[in-house]
Scaffold this motif. Structure first.
Motif, PDB file in Angstrom:
ATOM      1  N   LYS A   1      18.131   5.508  -2.210  1.00 36.20           N
ATOM      2  CA  LYS A   1      18.297   6.962  -2.290  1.00 36.20           C
ATOM      3  C   LYS A   1      19.312   7.309  -3.392  1.00 36.20           C
ATOM      4  CE  LYS A   1      18.695  10.885   0.808  1.00 36.20           C
ATOM      5  NZ  LYS A   1      19.886  11.524   0.260  1.00 36.20           N
ATOM      6  N   THR A   2      20.421   6.609  -3.402  1.00 35.28           N
ATOM      7  CA  THR A   2      21.440   6.912  -4.418  1.00 35.28           C
ATOM      8  C   THR A   2      20.931   6.578  -5.812  1.00 35.28           C
ATOM      9  OG1 THR A   2      23.044   6.242  -2.768  1.00 35.28           O
ATOM     10  CG2 THR A   2      23.900   6.629  -4.969  1.00 35.28           C
ATOM     11  N   ALA A   3      20.237   5.444  -5.942  1.00 34.09           N
ATOM     12  CA  ALA A   3      19.698   5.056  -7.258  1.00 34.09           C
ATOM     13  C   ALA A   3      18.718   6.117  -7.763  1.00 34.09           C
ATOM     14  CB  ALA A   3      19.011   3.695  -7.161  1.00 34.09           C
TER      15      ALA A   3
ATOM     16  N   LEU B   1      20.363   9.346  -8.857  1.00 37.91           N
ATOM     17  CA  LEU B   1      20.969   9.208 -10.191  1.00 37.91           C
ATOM     18  C   LEU B   1      19.913   9.011 -11.286  1.00 37.91           C
ATOM     19  CD1 LEU B   1      23.928   6.895  -9.101  1.00 37.91           C
ATOM     20  CD2 LEU B   1      24.130   9.260  -9.905  1.00 37.91           C
ATOM     21  N   GLY B   2      18.665   8.873 -10.875  1.00 35.83           N
ATOM     22  CA  GLY B   2      17.568   8.746 -11.856  1.00 35.83           C
ATOM     23  C   GLY B   2      17.369   7.341 -12.394  1.00 35.83           C
ATOM     24  N   TYR B   3      18.069   6.332 -11.818  1.00 34.61           N
ATOM     25  CA  TYR B   3      17.967   4.983 -12.380  1.00 34.61           C
ATOM     26  C   TYR B   3      16.557   4.386 -12.225  1.00 34.61           C
ATOM     27  CZ  TYR B   3      23.007   4.885 -13.069  1.00 34.61           C
ATOM     28  OH  TYR B   3      24.285   5.155 -13.504  1.00 34.61           O
ATOM     29  N   HIS B   4      15.771   4.916 -11.289  1.00 35.68           N
ATOM     30  CA  HIS B   4      14.400   4.386 -11.145  1.00 35.68           C
ATOM     31  C   HIS B   4      13.555   4.732 -12.370  1.00 35.68           C
ATOM     32  CE1 HIS B   4      14.144   8.540  -9.939  1.00 35.68           C
ATOM     33  NE2 HIS B   4      12.851   8.496  -9.744  1.00 35.68           N
TER      34      HIS B   4
ATOM     35  N   CYS C   1      10.807  12.120  -8.079  1.00 34.07           N
ATOM     36  CA  CYS C   1      11.189  11.617  -6.738  1.00 34.07           C
ATOM     37  C   CYS C   1      12.700  11.350  -6.711  1.00 34.07           C
ATOM     38  CB  CYS C   1      10.423  10.324  -6.447  1.00 34.07           C
ATOM     39  SG  CYS C   1      10.885   9.568  -4.891  1.00 34.07           S
ATOM     40  N   ARG C   2      13.361  11.871  -5.725  1.00 34.47           N
ATOM     41  CA  ARG C   2      14.818  11.674  -5.629  1.00 34.47           C
ATOM     42  C   ARG C   2      15.256  11.008  -4.314  1.00 34.47           C
ATOM     43  NH1 ARG C   2      14.714  11.578 -10.060  1.00 34.47           N
ATOM     44  NH2 ARG C   2      15.618  12.846 -11.672  1.00 34.47           N
ATOM     45  N   ASP C   3      14.275  10.715  -3.445  1.00 35.14           N
ATOM     46  CA  ASP C   3      14.668  10.127  -2.162  1.00 35.14           C
ATOM     47  C   ASP C   3      14.226   8.667  -2.009  1.00 35.14           C
ATOM     48  OD1 ASP C   3      11.978  10.416  -1.946  1.00 35.14           O
ATOM     49  OD2 ASP C   3      11.991  11.690  -0.164  1.00 35.14           O
ATOM     50  N   GLY C   4      13.664   8.098  -3.086  1.00 41.47           N
ATOM     51  CA  GLY C   4      13.262   6.682  -3.016  1.00 41.47           C
ATOM     52  C   GLY C   4      11.935   6.466  -2.312  1.00 41.47           C
ATOM     53  N   SER C   5      11.187   7.543  -2.064  1.00 41.67           N
ATOM     54  CA  SER C   5       9.954   7.378  -1.278  1.00 41.67           C
ATOM     55  C   SER C   5       8.761   6.912  -2.115  1.00 41.67           C
ATOM     56  CB  SER C   5       9.612   8.691  -0.561  1.00 41.67           C
ATOM     57  OG  SER C   5       9.431   9.718  -1.525  1.00 41.67           O
TER      58      SER C   5
END
Ligand SMILES: Cc1cc2nc3c(=O)[nH]c(=O)nc-3n(C[C@H](O)[C@H](O)[C@H](O)COP(=O)(O)OP(=O)(O)OC[C@H]3O[C@@H](n4cnc5c(N)ncnc54)[C@H](O)[C@@H]3O)c2cc1C
Length: 417
Positions: A56-58, A61-64, A129-133
Protein backbone atom coordinates in the motif's frame (compact mmCIF):
# COMPACT_ATOMS: atom_id res chain seq x y z
CA UNK A 1 24.00 5.33 7.15
CA UNK A 2 23.99 8.11 4.54
CA UNK A 3 26.02 6.45 1.82
CA UNK A 4 28.11 8.71 -0.41
CA UNK A 5 27.29 8.82 -4.11
CA UNK A 6 30.27 8.98 -6.45
CA UNK A 7 28.17 10.25 -9.35
CA UNK A 8 28.73 13.99 -9.06
CA UNK A 9 26.18 14.95 -11.71
CA UNK A 10 23.14 14.18 -9.54
CA UNK A 11 20.69 17.07 -9.78
CA UNK A 12 18.74 18.42 -6.82
CA UNK A 13 15.73 16.49 -8.14
CA UNK A 14 17.79 13.26 -8.30
CA UNK A 15 18.98 13.80 -4.73
CA UNK A 16 15.41 14.37 -3.51
CA UNK A 17 14.30 11.17 -5.26
CA UNK A 18 17.18 9.25 -3.72
CA UNK A 19 16.53 10.58 -0.21
CA UNK A 20 12.81 9.81 -0.42
CA UNK A 21 13.54 6.28 -1.63
CA UNK A 22 16.06 5.77 1.16
CA UNK A 23 13.55 6.90 3.79
CA UNK A 24 10.98 4.48 2.34
CA UNK A 25 13.58 1.69 2.30
CA UNK A 26 14.65 2.34 5.88
CA UNK A 27 11.26 2.92 7.47
CA UNK A 28 9.01 0.62 5.45
CA UNK A 29 10.90 -1.88 3.29
CA UNK A 30 13.54 -3.15 5.67
CA UNK A 31 11.26 -3.77 8.68
CA UNK A 32 8.67 -5.50 6.46
CA UNK A 33 11.34 -7.52 4.67
CA UNK A 34 12.90 -8.77 7.91
CA UNK A 35 9.53 -9.72 9.37
CA UNK A 36 8.51 -11.55 6.19
CA UNK A 37 11.86 -13.33 6.10
CA UNK A 38 11.11 -14.88 9.46
CA UNK A 39 7.56 -15.98 8.52
CA UNK A 40 6.31 -19.03 6.65
CA UNK A 41 5.34 -18.39 3.00
CA UNK A 42 1.68 -18.85 3.96
CA UNK A 43 1.92 -16.34 6.83
CA UNK A 44 3.62 -13.97 4.38
CA UNK A 45 0.42 -13.58 2.37
CA UNK A 46 -2.09 -13.88 5.24
CA UNK A 47 -4.46 -10.96 5.83
CA UNK A 48 -2.40 -9.58 8.71
CA UNK A 49 0.95 -9.88 6.90
CA UNK A 50 3.20 -6.78 6.73
CA UNK A 51 3.28 -7.43 2.98
CA UNK A 52 0.02 -5.56 2.44
CA UNK A 53 1.09 -2.42 4.29
CA UNK A 54 4.36 -2.46 2.34
CA UNK A 55 2.46 -2.70 -0.97
CA UNK A 56 0.00 0.00 0.00
CA UNK A 57 2.75 2.45 0.91
CA UNK A 58 4.79 1.59 -2.19
CA UNK A 59 1.75 2.16 -4.40
CA UNK A 60 0.82 5.39 -2.61
CA UNK A 61 4.32 6.66 -3.41
CA UNK A 62 3.96 5.50 -7.02
CA UNK A 63 6.96 3.13 -6.90
CA UNK A 64 4.95 0.42 -8.69
CA UNK A 65 5.07 2.66 -11.79
CA UNK A 66 8.83 3.15 -11.61
CA UNK A 67 9.35 2.06 -15.23
CA UNK A 68 6.28 3.75 -16.70
CA UNK A 69 6.04 7.09 -18.52
CA UNK A 70 4.37 10.13 -17.04
CA UNK A 71 1.86 10.40 -19.91
CA UNK A 72 0.13 7.21 -18.63
CA UNK A 73 0.39 8.18 -14.97
CA UNK A 74 3.78 6.63 -14.26
CA UNK A 75 6.62 8.30 -12.41
CA UNK A 76 8.27 9.28 -15.72
CA UNK A 77 11.80 8.83 -14.37
CA UNK A 78 15.11 8.99 -16.19
CA UNK A 79 17.08 5.70 -16.28
CA UNK A 80 19.39 7.23 -13.71
CA UNK A 81 16.53 8.00 -11.33
CA UNK A 82 15.12 4.47 -11.78
CA UNK A 83 18.53 3.23 -10.80
CA UNK A 84 18.68 5.33 -7.63
CA UNK A 85 15.27 4.10 -6.45
CA UNK A 86 15.93 0.41 -7.24
CA UNK A 87 19.21 0.47 -5.35
CA UNK A 88 17.61 2.01 -2.28
CA UNK A 89 14.58 -0.31 -2.22
CA UNK A 90 16.81 -3.37 -2.67
CA UNK A 91 19.02 -2.06 0.14
CA UNK A 92 15.89 -2.27 2.30
CA UNK A 93 14.85 -5.71 1.04
CA UNK A 94 15.83 -7.42 -2.20
CA UNK A 95 12.79 -9.69 -2.30
CA UNK A 96 10.31 -6.84 -1.86
CA UNK A 97 12.26 -4.83 -4.43
CA UNK A 98 11.86 -7.72 -6.87
CA UNK A 99 8.15 -7.94 -6.07
CA UNK A 100 7.56 -4.28 -6.93
CA UNK A 101 9.62 -4.53 -10.12
CA UNK A 102 7.82 -7.73 -11.17
CA UNK A 103 4.49 -6.07 -10.48
CA UNK A 104 5.32 -3.42 -13.08
CA UNK A 105 6.50 -5.86 -15.78
CA UNK A 106 3.23 -6.64 -17.67
CA UNK A 107 2.37 -2.96 -17.77
CA UNK A 108 5.87 -1.97 -18.87
CA UNK A 109 5.57 -4.52 -21.70
CA UNK A 110 2.13 -3.16 -22.64
CA UNK A 111 3.69 0.31 -22.99
CA UNK A 112 6.32 -1.09 -25.35
CA UNK A 113 3.54 -2.23 -27.71
CA UNK A 114 2.23 1.36 -28.04
CA UNK A 115 -1.19 -0.29 -28.48
CA UNK A 116 -3.72 2.33 -27.32
CA UNK A 117 -6.34 -0.25 -26.34
CA UNK A 118 -3.94 -2.27 -24.17
CA UNK A 119 -2.63 0.91 -22.58
CA UNK A 120 -6.15 2.15 -21.81
CA UNK A 121 -7.30 -1.19 -20.45
CA UNK A 122 -4.25 -2.19 -18.41
CA UNK A 123 -1.63 0.52 -18.01
CA UNK A 124 -3.80 3.48 -17.01
CA UNK A 125 -5.69 1.62 -14.24
CA UNK A 126 -2.41 0.15 -12.94
CA UNK A 127 -0.78 3.59 -12.79
CA UNK A 128 -3.72 5.10 -10.95
CA UNK A 129 -3.92 2.20 -8.47
CA UNK A 130 -2.87 3.44 -5.04
CA UNK A 131 -3.91 0.58 -2.76
CA UNK A 132 -1.79 -2.25 -4.21
CA UNK A 133 -4.83 -4.11 -5.53
CA UNK A 134 -3.54 -4.40 -9.15
CA UNK A 135 -0.38 -6.48 -9.16
CA UNK A 136 1.57 -7.84 -12.08
CA UNK A 137 3.99 -10.74 -12.45
CA UNK A 138 6.33 -12.09 -15.11
CA UNK A 139 5.43 -15.72 -15.85
CA UNK A 140 8.17 -17.18 -17.99
CA UNK A 141 9.88 -20.07 -16.13
CA UNK A 142 8.17 -23.45 -16.47
CA UNK A 143 8.61 -26.74 -14.64
CA UNK A 144 10.54 -28.08 -17.67
CA UNK A 145 12.12 -24.86 -18.92
CA UNK A 146 14.28 -22.56 -16.78
CA UNK A 147 17.64 -21.84 -18.43
CA UNK A 148 16.17 -22.90 -21.79
CA UNK A 149 14.69 -19.42 -22.10
CA UNK A 150 18.09 -17.80 -21.68
CA UNK A 151 20.27 -20.17 -23.64
CA UNK A 152 19.24 -19.07 -27.15
CA UNK A 153 21.18 -22.11 -28.29
CA UNK A 154 20.54 -24.42 -31.25
CA UNK A 155 17.68 -26.22 -29.54
CA UNK A 156 15.69 -22.95 -29.59
CA UNK A 157 14.22 -23.96 -32.97
CA UNK A 158 13.85 -27.66 -32.27
CA UNK A 159 10.17 -28.57 -32.79
CA UNK A 160 10.51 -31.54 -30.42
CA UNK A 161 10.87 -29.11 -27.51
CA UNK A 162 7.44 -28.23 -26.22
CA UNK A 163 6.68 -25.54 -23.70
CA UNK A 164 4.57 -26.41 -20.68
CA UNK A 165 2.22 -23.53 -21.49
CA UNK A 166 0.54 -23.74 -24.88
CA UNK A 167 -1.90 -21.30 -26.50
CA UNK A 168 -4.08 -22.07 -29.49
CA UNK A 169 -6.21 -19.67 -31.46
CA UNK A 170 -9.95 -20.34 -31.56
CA UNK A 171 -11.78 -17.64 -33.49
CA UNK A 172 -11.13 -14.35 -31.74
CA UNK A 173 -9.71 -15.92 -28.60
CA UNK A 174 -6.55 -17.61 -27.44
CA UNK A 175 -7.11 -20.69 -25.31
CA UNK A 176 -4.28 -21.26 -22.83
CA UNK A 177 -3.31 -24.50 -21.09
CA UNK A 178 -0.39 -25.56 -18.94
CA UNK A 179 1.64 -24.53 -15.93
CA UNK A 180 4.25 -21.94 -14.97
CA UNK A 181 6.80 -22.88 -12.32
CA UNK A 182 6.80 -22.05 -8.63
CA UNK A 183 9.46 -19.41 -9.25
CA UNK A 184 7.10 -16.78 -10.64
CA UNK A 185 7.65 -13.73 -8.40
CA UNK A 186 4.31 -12.62 -7.01
CA UNK A 187 2.80 -15.76 -8.61
CA UNK A 188 0.23 -16.51 -5.92
CA UNK A 189 -0.92 -12.91 -5.41
CA UNK A 190 -0.68 -11.27 -8.85
CA UNK A 191 -3.78 -10.06 -10.67
CA UNK A 192 -2.14 -9.92 -14.13
CA UNK A 193 0.66 -11.88 -15.78
CA UNK A 194 3.01 -11.09 -18.58
CA UNK A 195 2.70 -14.63 -19.87
CA UNK A 196 5.18 -16.36 -22.16
CA UNK A 197 3.67 -19.34 -24.00
CA UNK A 198 4.10 -21.44 -27.12
CA UNK A 199 1.75 -20.49 -29.95
CA UNK A 200 3.43 -22.40 -32.80
CA UNK A 201 4.99 -25.69 -31.63
CA UNK A 202 6.35 -26.40 -35.12
CA UNK A 203 8.96 -23.66 -34.46
CA UNK A 204 10.04 -25.07 -31.08
CA UNK A 205 10.72 -22.50 -28.37
CA UNK A 206 11.10 -19.87 -31.11
CA UNK A 207 7.35 -20.30 -31.71
CA UNK A 208 6.58 -18.29 -28.60
CA UNK A 209 3.98 -15.68 -27.90
CA UNK A 210 3.71 -13.07 -25.16
CA UNK A 211 0.39 -11.88 -23.80
CA UNK A 212 -1.14 -10.00 -20.93
CA UNK A 213 -3.29 -12.47 -19.05
CA UNK A 214 -5.65 -11.18 -16.35
CA UNK A 215 -5.51 -13.83 -13.65
CA UNK A 216 -9.16 -13.56 -12.64
CA UNK A 217 -10.18 -15.52 -15.77
CA UNK A 218 -11.99 -18.86 -15.47
CA UNK A 219 -9.48 -21.70 -15.50
CA UNK A 220 -6.65 -19.89 -13.66
CA UNK A 221 -5.50 -21.45 -10.39
CA UNK A 222 -2.42 -21.08 -8.17
CA UNK A 223 -0.02 -23.25 -6.28
CA UNK A 224 0.97 -22.64 -2.70
CA UNK A 225 3.57 -20.00 -1.93
CA UNK A 226 7.11 -21.32 -2.33
CA UNK A 227 9.32 -21.97 0.69
CA UNK A 228 12.97 -21.23 -0.06
CA UNK A 229 16.34 -20.11 1.31
CA UNK A 230 16.89 -16.64 -0.20
CA UNK A 231 14.55 -13.71 -0.86
CA UNK A 232 12.07 -15.22 1.56
CA UNK A 233 10.27 -11.86 1.64
CA UNK A 234 9.34 -12.43 -2.01
CA UNK A 235 6.10 -14.29 -2.66
CA UNK A 236 6.53 -16.89 -5.42
CA UNK A 237 4.36 -19.70 -6.71
CA UNK A 238 2.92 -21.66 -9.63
CA UNK A 239 0.16 -20.49 -11.93
CA UNK A 240 -1.98 -23.09 -13.72
CA UNK A 241 -4.01 -22.49 -16.88
CA UNK A 242 -6.89 -24.77 -17.77
CA UNK A 243 -8.63 -23.67 -20.98
CA UNK A 244 -8.17 -20.03 -20.04
CA UNK A 245 -9.61 -17.75 -22.72
CA UNK A 246 -8.29 -14.29 -23.54
CA UNK A 247 -9.13 -11.98 -26.47
CA UNK A 248 -6.83 -12.31 -29.46
CA UNK A 249 -5.48 -8.79 -29.06
CA UNK A 250 -3.98 -9.54 -25.61
CA UNK A 251 -1.34 -11.68 -27.41
CA UNK A 252 0.70 -8.69 -28.48
CA UNK A 253 3.75 -10.63 -29.58
CA UNK A 254 3.78 -13.68 -31.85
CA UNK A 255 6.66 -15.72 -33.37
CA UNK A 256 7.57 -13.17 -36.06
CA UNK A 257 8.80 -10.78 -33.38
CA UNK A 258 9.20 -13.16 -30.42
CA UNK A 259 13.01 -13.64 -30.35
CA UNK A 260 13.57 -9.85 -30.39
CA UNK A 261 10.97 -9.22 -27.70
CA UNK A 262 12.36 -12.03 -25.55
CA UNK A 263 15.83 -10.51 -25.78
CA UNK A 264 14.51 -7.04 -24.98
CA UNK A 265 12.66 -8.19 -21.86
CA UNK A 266 15.57 -10.36 -20.68
CA UNK A 267 17.94 -7.43 -21.20
CA UNK A 268 15.74 -5.13 -19.12
CA UNK A 269 15.33 -7.71 -16.35
CA UNK A 270 19.03 -8.48 -16.14
CA UNK A 271 19.96 -4.80 -16.10
CA UNK A 272 17.49 -4.26 -13.23
CA UNK A 273 18.86 -7.20 -11.24
CA UNK A 274 22.38 -5.80 -11.60
CA UNK A 275 21.19 -2.71 -9.74
CA UNK A 276 19.19 -4.62 -7.15
CA UNK A 277 22.18 -6.58 -5.91
CA UNK A 278 24.17 -3.38 -5.42
CA UNK A 279 21.61 -2.63 -2.72
CA UNK A 280 22.32 -5.99 -1.06
CA UNK A 281 26.09 -5.57 -1.32
CA UNK A 282 25.97 -2.03 0.04
CA UNK A 283 23.83 -3.13 2.97
CA UNK A 284 26.30 -5.94 3.78
CA UNK A 285 29.28 -3.61 3.54
CA UNK A 286 27.62 -1.07 5.85
CA UNK A 287 26.79 -3.76 8.42
CA UNK A 288 30.37 -5.02 8.38
CA UNK A 289 31.86 -1.53 8.69
CA UNK A 290 29.61 -0.68 11.61
CA UNK A 291 30.30 -3.97 13.38
CA UNK A 292 34.05 -3.67 12.88
CA UNK A 293 33.95 -0.29 14.62
CA UNK A 294 31.98 -1.66 17.57
CA UNK A 295 33.30 -5.17 18.13
CA UNK A 296 36.17 -5.16 20.59
CA UNK A 297 38.72 -7.97 20.69
CA UNK A 298 42.01 -7.80 22.59
CA UNK A 299 40.96 -4.44 24.03
CA UNK A 300 40.48 -2.65 20.69
CA UNK A 301 37.80 -2.46 17.97
CA UNK A 302 38.56 -5.05 15.29
CA UNK A 303 38.71 -2.26 12.68
CA UNK A 304 42.07 -1.37 14.23
CA UNK A 305 43.50 -4.51 12.61
CA UNK A 306 45.18 -3.78 9.30
CA UNK A 307 43.81 -6.96 7.72
CA UNK A 308 40.21 -6.08 8.72
CA UNK A 309 40.64 -2.63 7.16
CA UNK A 310 41.99 -4.22 4.01
CA UNK A 311 39.04 -6.64 3.81
CA UNK A 312 36.56 -3.80 4.33
CA UNK A 313 38.27 -1.81 1.62
CA UNK A 314 38.01 -4.68 -0.84
CA UNK A 315 34.29 -4.88 -0.08
CA UNK A 316 33.92 -1.14 -0.64
CA UNK A 317 35.72 -1.36 -4.01
CA UNK A 318 33.45 -4.21 -5.11
CA UNK A 319 30.30 -2.29 -4.18
CA UNK A 320 31.48 0.74 -6.15
CA UNK A 321 32.53 -1.35 -9.17
CA UNK A 322 29.07 -2.95 -9.25
CA UNK A 323 27.38 0.41 -8.88
CA UNK A 324 29.37 1.93 -11.72
CA UNK A 325 28.73 -0.95 -14.11
CA UNK A 326 25.03 -1.45 -13.32
CA UNK A 327 24.32 2.28 -13.60
CA UNK A 328 26.05 2.63 -16.95
CA UNK A 329 24.24 -0.41 -18.28
CA UNK A 330 20.75 0.69 -17.33
CA UNK A 331 21.49 4.18 -18.64
CA UNK A 332 22.53 2.62 -21.94
CA UNK A 333 19.88 -0.05 -22.33
CA UNK A 334 16.89 2.07 -21.37
CA UNK A 335 18.07 4.72 -23.85
CA UNK A 336 18.67 2.66 -26.98
CA UNK A 337 16.42 0.31 -28.90
CA UNK A 338 17.01 -2.55 -29.19
CA UNK A 339 19.13 -2.87 -26.03
CA UNK A 340 22.54 -4.52 -26.14
CA UNK A 341 22.09 -7.76 -24.16
CA UNK A 342 25.79 -8.39 -23.53
CA UNK A 343 25.93 -5.33 -21.26
CA UNK A 344 22.91 -6.39 -19.21
CA UNK A 345 24.33 -9.90 -18.94
CA UNK A 346 27.71 -8.51 -17.84
CA UNK A 347 25.99 -6.36 -15.22
CA UNK A 348 23.81 -9.17 -13.86
CA UNK A 349 26.50 -11.84 -13.69
CA UNK A 350 29.34 -9.58 -12.46
CA UNK A 351 27.28 -7.74 -9.86
CA UNK A 352 25.56 -10.83 -8.45
CA UNK A 353 28.92 -12.63 -8.12
CA UNK A 354 30.53 -9.66 -6.37
CA UNK A 355 27.49 -9.00 -4.18
CA UNK A 356 27.71 -12.59 -3.01
CA UNK A 357 31.42 -12.18 -2.24
CA UNK A 358 30.73 -8.97 -0.31
CA UNK A 359 27.90 -10.57 1.70
CA UNK A 360 30.07 -13.60 2.43
CA UNK A 361 32.99 -11.44 3.61
CA UNK A 362 30.60 -9.35 5.73
CA UNK A 363 29.49 -12.55 7.41
CA UNK A 364 33.11 -13.44 8.10
CA UNK A 365 33.77 -10.01 9.63
CA UNK A 366 30.80 -10.41 11.92
CA UNK A 367 32.21 -13.78 13.07
CA UNK A 368 29.70 -15.96 14.94
CA UNK A 369 27.25 -13.07 15.15
CA UNK A 370 27.13 -13.07 11.33
CA UNK A 371 25.51 -16.50 11.42
CA UNK A 372 22.64 -15.38 13.61
CA UNK A 373 19.28 -14.00 12.51
CA UNK A 374 19.82 -10.98 14.73
CA UNK A 375 23.07 -10.22 12.88
CA UNK A 376 21.04 -9.58 9.69
CA UNK A 377 23.98 -10.28 7.38
CA UNK A 378 22.94 -13.93 7.09
CA UNK A 379 19.75 -12.71 5.37
CA UNK A 380 21.79 -10.58 2.98
CA UNK A 381 24.01 -13.59 2.29
CA UNK A 382 20.99 -15.77 1.45
CA UNK A 383 19.45 -13.05 -0.73
CA UNK A 384 22.72 -12.48 -2.61
CA UNK A 385 23.10 -16.20 -3.20
CA UNK A 386 19.67 -16.54 -4.77
CA UNK A 387 20.39 -13.64 -7.15
CA UNK A 388 23.06 -15.81 -8.84
CA UNK A 389 20.17 -18.04 -10.00
CA UNK A 390 17.24 -15.64 -10.41
CA UNK A 391 16.71 -14.15 -13.88
CA UNK A 392 18.95 -16.90 -15.23
CA UNK A 393 21.77 -18.97 -13.76
CA UNK A 394 24.96 -16.93 -14.04
CA UNK A 395 26.91 -19.54 -15.99
CA UNK A 396 24.10 -19.86 -18.55
CA UNK A 397 23.91 -16.09 -18.93
CA UNK A 398 27.68 -15.92 -19.36
CA UNK A 399 27.51 -18.51 -22.14
CA UNK A 400 24.73 -16.46 -23.76
CA UNK A 401 26.87 -13.30 -23.47
CA UNK A 402 29.82 -15.19 -24.96
CA UNK A 403 27.63 -16.19 -27.91
CA UNK A 404 26.79 -12.51 -28.53
CA UNK A 405 30.50 -11.63 -28.43
CA UNK A 406 31.35 -14.44 -30.81
CA UNK A 407 28.68 -13.53 -33.34
CA UNK A 408 28.06 -9.79 -33.06
CA UNK A 409 31.25 -8.20 -31.77
CA UNK A 410 32.75 -5.66 -32.15
CA UNK A 411 29.72 -3.34 -32.28
CA UNK A 412 29.89 -0.16 -34.37
CA UNK A 413 29.33 3.01 -32.33
CA UNK A 414 27.54 4.75 -35.20
CA UNK A 415 24.81 2.09 -35.21
CA UNK A 416 23.75 3.12 -31.73
CA UNK A 417 24.59 6.75 -31.08
C1 LIG B 1 14.73 -14.89 -6.58
C2 LIG B 1 14.20 -15.47 -7.87
C3 LIG B 1 13.22 -14.78 -8.57
C4 LIG B 1 12.71 -15.32 -9.75
N1 LIG B 1 11.68 -14.65 -10.38
C5 LIG B 1 11.08 -15.21 -11.47
C6 LIG B 1 9.95 -14.57 -12.08
O1 LIG B 1 9.50 -13.49 -11.67
N2 LIG B 1 9.35 -15.19 -13.13
C7 LIG B 1 9.79 -16.38 -13.62
O2 LIG B 1 9.19 -16.88 -14.56
N3 LIG B 1 10.89 -17.00 -13.08
C8 LIG B 1 11.54 -16.44 -12.01
N4 LIG B 1 12.64 -17.06 -11.44
C9 LIG B 1 13.15 -18.28 -12.04
C10 LIG B 1 14.54 -18.15 -12.62
O3 LIG B 1 14.58 -17.30 -13.71
C11 LIG B 1 15.05 -19.57 -12.90
O4 LIG B 1 15.23 -20.22 -11.65
C12 LIG B 1 16.32 -19.58 -13.68
O5 LIG B 1 16.06 -19.20 -14.99
C13 LIG B 1 16.99 -20.95 -13.66
O6 LIG B 1 16.13 -21.96 -14.07
P1 LIG B 1 16.02 -23.31 -13.23
O7 LIG B 1 15.90 -22.96 -11.81
O8 LIG B 1 14.94 -24.14 -13.86
O9 LIG B 1 17.42 -24.05 -13.43
P2 LIG B 1 17.84 -25.03 -14.63
O10 LIG B 1 17.63 -24.36 -15.92
O11 LIG B 1 17.20 -26.35 -14.45
O12 LIG B 1 19.41 -25.16 -14.39
C14 LIG B 1 19.95 -26.11 -13.48
C15 LIG B 1 21.47 -26.20 -13.72
O13 LIG B 1 21.74 -26.64 -15.06
C16 LIG B 1 22.62 -25.76 -15.72
N5 LIG B 1 22.22 -25.62 -17.14
C17 LIG B 1 20.96 -25.56 -17.62
N6 LIG B 1 20.97 -25.41 -18.95
C18 LIG B 1 22.26 -25.37 -19.33
C19 LIG B 1 22.92 -25.22 -20.59
N7 LIG B 1 22.24 -25.04 -21.73
N8 LIG B 1 24.27 -25.22 -20.60
C20 LIG B 1 24.97 -25.36 -19.45
N9 LIG B 1 24.41 -25.52 -18.22
C21 LIG B 1 23.06 -25.52 -18.17
C22 LIG B 1 22.45 -24.41 -14.99
O14 LIG B 1 23.59 -23.62 -15.11
C23 LIG B 1 22.18 -24.85 -13.56
O15 LIG B 1 23.40 -25.03 -12.88
C24 LIG B 1 13.19 -16.55 -10.26
C25 LIG B 1 14.21 -17.23 -9.56
C26 LIG B 1 14.71 -16.70 -8.39
C27 LIG B 1 15.79 -17.46 -7.67
Amino acid sequence: MDYFDIYEKLTDEDLDIKRAAHTFAEEVVRPASRRLDAMSPEEGIAEDSPLWDFLKTAYELGYHTILLPEEYGGLGLSPHQINLIFEEIAWGGAGLGTLIAASCVPFFAACLTADDELIEEFVIPFCSCRDGSIRGCWAITEPDHGSDYFGCEDFFRNPDIRNNVQARLEGDEWVINGQKSAWVSGGTIATHALLFCQVDPSLGMAGGGICICPLDRDGVSRGKPLAKMGCRDLNQGEIYFDDVRIPKRYMFCEPDYYPEMLELILSSANAALGIGVVGIARAAFEEALQYARERVQGGAPIIEHRSVRQRLFQMFAKVEACRALSRSVIDLNLNISPPLPEYSLASKTFCTQLAFEVASEAMQILGGYGLTEEGFVEKLFRDARSAMIGDGNNEVLQAYGGKVLAEEYPRRMEDYF
